[in-house]
Design a protein around this motif. Structure first.
Motif, short mmCIF file in Angstrom:
data_model
loop_
_atom_site.label_atom_id
_atom_site.label_comp_id
_atom_site.label_asym_id
_atom_site.label_seq_id
_atom_site.Cartn_x
_atom_site.Cartn_y
_atom_site.Cartn_z
N GLY A 75 0.75 -1.22 0.00
CA GLY A 75 0.00 0.00 0.00
C GLY A 75 0.79 1.28 0.00
N ALA A 76 1.99 1.27 0.54
CA ALA A 76 2.76 2.52 0.60
C ALA A 76 3.12 2.95 -0.81
N LEU A 133 2.43 -6.86 -6.45
CA LEU A 133 2.59 -6.27 -7.78
C LEU A 133 1.24 -5.85 -8.37
N LYS A 134 0.21 -6.67 -8.15
CA LYS A 134 -1.12 -6.32 -8.66
C LYS A 134 -1.65 -5.06 -8.00
N ALA A 138 -2.60 -1.58 -9.83
CA ALA A 138 -3.86 -0.87 -9.67
C ALA A 138 -3.63 0.60 -9.33
N ARG A 139 -2.49 0.90 -8.69
CA ARG A 139 -2.14 2.30 -8.38
C ARG A 139 -1.42 2.97 -9.55
N GLY A 140 -1.16 2.20 -10.62
CA GLY A 140 -0.50 2.75 -11.79
C GLY A 140 1.01 2.71 -11.73
N ARG A 187 8.36 -0.88 -13.68
CA ARG A 187 7.84 0.48 -13.75
C ARG A 187 6.93 0.70 -14.95
N ASN A 188 5.84 1.36 -14.68
CA ASN A 188 4.87 1.73 -15.71
C ASN A 188 5.34 3.04 -16.35
N PRO A 189 5.68 3.02 -17.64
CA PRO A 189 6.11 4.28 -18.26
C PRO A 189 4.94 5.27 -18.26
N ARG A 190 5.25 6.47 -17.86
CA ARG A 190 4.16 7.47 -17.76
C ARG A 190 4.22 8.46 -18.87
#
Length: 190
Positions: A75-76, A133-134, A138-140, A187-190
């Motif tokens: 969560g953090a 990881l899921k 969900a937090r992007g 990492r999700n590329p933003r």
């Protein structure tokens, strides 16, 4: 004169500790119920009453000592979660209990036991890592295509490699695994 026999949780703890000591000293092939009973200062009957086989005894002892998969951090933020998880895993891997677990896996070890450890002990812990990881996805914070079991296994696998190649897992290694490997991979590329 007071009864000094162990009972309940004290007896279970003594037996668990004795099993882990036996595994660390003698491996699974050398583990004997008689020596476990001697170390725990109990009778073999106390052991056989709870565990019908050596394998069940070992699985239970290992399950009780490994990090509880139901107590997942989360969560953090992804980096903090990964550091917390890998630090917990590294602490166990580096301990006597980790040595006992390693004595039950790998080449030359009873395949039935290895399969049972993978199914009963490792699979739920891998699922817990995947859940972290899921949540991060969900937090992007994690790209959705990175939500695979193989990627979830990568951190613990690299920790195991540290232990094998360097003989220890220090905190710098944990941080490097997270920062140099896992974060760039996830990492999700933003």
């Amino acid at each position: 004169m007071a009864d000094t026999r162990k009972r309940g949780d004290a007896l279970l703890g003594a037996i668990q500790s004795a099993v882990l000591d036996e595994l660390a000293d003698n491996g699974y092939a050398g583990l004997s119920i008689e020596r476990v009973a001697d170390r725990a200062r109990t009778g073999k009957a106390s052991i056989y009453r709870r565990w019908p086989s050596r394998m069940e005894l070992v699985l239970d002892a290992l399950d009780r000592t490994l990090p509880d998969p139901d107590q997942v951090v989360g969560g953090a933020d992804l980096r903090s979660d990964l550091l917390a998880l890998l630090r917990r895993i590294a602490a166990v891997m580096s301990s006597r209990d980790g040595g006992a677990a390693r004595a039950c896996l790998g080449p030359g070890v009873d395949s039935e036991l290895s399969d049972a450890i993978r199914a009963r002990l490792l699979a739920p812990r891998r699922a817990a890592l995947l859940a972290v990881l899921k949540d991060a996805a969900a937090r992007g914070e994690v790209r959705p295509d990175a939500l695979t079991e193989r990627i979830a296994e990568l951190g613990p696998t690299l920790l195991h490699g540290e232990l094998l190649h360097r003989g220890r897992i220090d905190d710098d290694a944990v941080v490097a695994i997270v920062d140099e490997v896992l974060m760039p991979l996830l990492r999700n590329p933003r």
